[in-house]
Write an enzyme that holds these catalytic residues in place. Structure first.
Site, PDB file in Angstrom:
ATOM      1  N   CYS A   1       6.540  96.626  16.953  1.00 25.03           N
ATOM      2  CA  CYS A   1       5.785  96.221  18.152  1.00 25.03           C
ATOM      3  C   CYS A   1       5.326  97.406  19.000  1.00 25.03           C
ATOM      4  O   CYS A   1       4.499  97.242  19.905  1.00 25.03           O
ATOM      5  CB  CYS A   1       6.628  95.288  19.009  1.00 25.03           C
ATOM      6  SG  CYS A   1       7.088  93.824  18.102  1.00 25.03           S
TER       7      CYS A   1
ATOM      8  N   ASN B   1       2.837  86.411  19.118  1.00 20.47           N
ATOM      9  CA  ASN B   1       3.178  87.833  19.011  1.00 20.47           C
ATOM     10  C   ASN B   1       2.552  88.383  17.730  1.00 20.47           C
ATOM     11  O   ASN B   1       2.925  87.981  16.630  1.00 20.47           O
ATOM     12  CB  ASN B   1       4.708  87.980  18.976  1.00 20.47           C
ATOM     13  CG  ASN B   1       5.162  89.424  18.856  1.00 20.47           C
ATOM     14  OD1 ASN B   1       4.361  90.331  18.650  1.00 20.47           O
ATOM     15  ND2 ASN B   1       6.460  89.641  18.967  1.00 20.47           N
TER      16      ASN B   1
ATOM     17  N   HIS C   1       3.311  94.708  25.707  1.00 22.13           N
ATOM     18  CA  HIS C   1       3.372  94.050  24.400  1.00 22.13           C
ATOM     19  C   HIS C   1       3.596  92.551  24.616  1.00 22.13           C
ATOM     20  O   HIS C   1       4.275  92.146  25.562  1.00 22.13           O
ATOM     21  CB  HIS C   1       4.526  94.664  23.594  1.00 22.13           C
ATOM     22  CG  HIS C   1       4.836  93.900  22.353  1.00 22.13           C
ATOM     23  ND1 HIS C   1       3.882  93.613  21.413  1.00 22.13           N
ATOM     24  CD2 HIS C   1       5.999  93.340  21.908  1.00 22.13           C
ATOM     25  CE1 HIS C   1       4.445  92.919  20.437  1.00 22.13           C
ATOM     26  NE2 HIS C   1       5.725  92.740  20.716  1.00 22.13           N
TER      27      HIS C   1
END
Ligand code: UT7
Length: 356
Positions: free
Chosen positions: A115, A313, A283
């Protein structure tokens, strides 16, 4: 004025199929209410069978290069960030160079910081540009998470609306074991082009990045690597060990603690106050994580950007997608100071300051 790096173009591409929460409710034991309340996610995109991570990277890259006003052969370095590559090896960077049809052979670097791939990619691109190694760097973050999930081919046809045969009860029970992860992730690619500039004030200011493998088992894929011999087995597949293991609460706690610390580190090092930052781009792992970050930093809604509701995500793709939407939507204007921040598997975390 010393040479530094500036983003001159961005673009993104999602998986072909939009999957709303309601569809996932037909595939396992979950509910739209649970997903929205616990994660903020309303829908995500899933790639068509056969679309690969490098394909999504190429689609995003083509848009970013066009947005930059460059030709593909103006690019002299590629950085590709992904945790879901097309193959065990080689990585996606070289595949992207081939699929883009670049005439020259240029260096293509694969990085795997999950990520935070985009943050590590920004730091690396900046270093390559400042050292004079590269002039125009294409930084791509792309993922096909859906390849990690346990449905058999007929269930994918149902998910994509091409079959009326829902998953069997057995498949639903299997998927329900992983429901906390299946609802979170989406497939997408995002890209930016960074170029060398001497423009005063504009560009990447600094990155403070951190890594610590101590608790990697809180978020990892247990099979498919040299920790086992052979690296893949039928038994491991039967145990569904291709699906990531995730200690959600632990990851959540780490994110809400370490992201503010990373922001403080990069601000302190550059004598920048939180009030100076026009927009925070975190993020997109869970809307609740970002709401806690917002509360910790004392930010009004308009100074933090979220789009997890629409994409889920997408790991290395979240930040270039968010950046593209903010620039195109007029939320980031010339001269604005922005802060990218993230945490992900590894664990890796950090924050980057950037002047538009
Ligand atoms: O980029 C990094 C990637 N990962 C992350 O950032 C993950 C961070 N963590 C999270 O986002 C959250 O921990 C989750 C969204 C994964 C889970 O939320 P939570 O509030 O920590 O829930 P939980 O795991 O404590 O589960 C609460 C309940 C459990 O049921 P019981 O034991 O209370 O009966 C779960 O079985 O919710 C259940 N549950 C679900 N129910 C319906 C877990 N997933 C689901 C689901 N639908 N999809």
């Amino acid at each position: 004025m010393a040479i530094h790096s500036k983003i001159i173009g961005s673009g993104f591409a999602t998986g072909e199929h939009c999957v709303p929460n309601s569809k996932l409710c037909e595939m396992m034991d979950t509910s739209d209410e649970w997903i929205r309340q616990r994660t903020g996610i309303e829908q995500r995109y899933v790639a068509e069978n056969g679309t690969t991570t490098s394909d999504l990277g190429v689609r995003a890259a083509e848009k970013a290069i066009a947005d930059a006003g460059l030709k593909k052969d103006d690019i002299d370095y590629v950085i590709f960030a992904t945790m879901t590559p097309d193959y065990y090896f080689p990585g996606c960077g070289g595949l992207l160079v081939r699929k883009l049809g670049m005439k020259r052979s240029i260096p293509a670097l694969d990085i795997r910081q999950q990520c935070t791939g985009f943050l590590f990619g920004l730091q690396t691109a900046n270093a390559l540009i400042k050292s004079g190694t590269a002039k125009n760097v294409l930084l791509v973050g792309a993922e096909i998470h859906s390849s990690l999930f346990p449905w058999a081919p007929p269930a994918w046809e149902y998910l994509f609306g091409r079959s009326d045969v829902p998953p069997t009860d057995e498949e639903k029970v299997l998927a329900t074991q992983f429901r906390d992860r299946i609802v979170l992730f989406g497939d997408a690619g995002g890209a930016v082009v960074l170029t060398a500039t001497e423009e005063d004030g504009a560009g990447l200011i600094d990155a403070k990045l951190f890594s610590d493998g101590d608790s990697f088992e809180d978020l990892y894929v247990p099979t498919g690597g040299t920790s086992q011999r052979p690296y893949m087995s039928i038994d491991a597949l039967k145990r569904a060990e291709l699906v990531p293991v995730m200690n959600g609460k632990s990851v959540f706690r780490r994110a809400v603690t370490l992201m503010p610390q990373a922001i403080a580190a990069v601000c302190d090092a550059n004598k920048i106050r939180l009030e100076d930052i026009a927009l925070f781009l975190p993020h997109q792992a869970n809307l609740r994580i970002n709401q806690m970050l917002q509360k910790t930093l004392g930010l009004p809604d308009e100074r933090i950007y979220n789009n997890i509701q629409r994409y889920g995500n997408t790991t290395a793709a979240t930040l270039p997608i968010a950046y593209n939407e903010c620039v195109k939507g007029g939320l980031i204007k010339k001269g604005d100071l922005i802060c990218f921040v993230g945490l992900g598997a590894g664990f890796h975390w950090g924050a980057v300051l950037y002047r538009q």
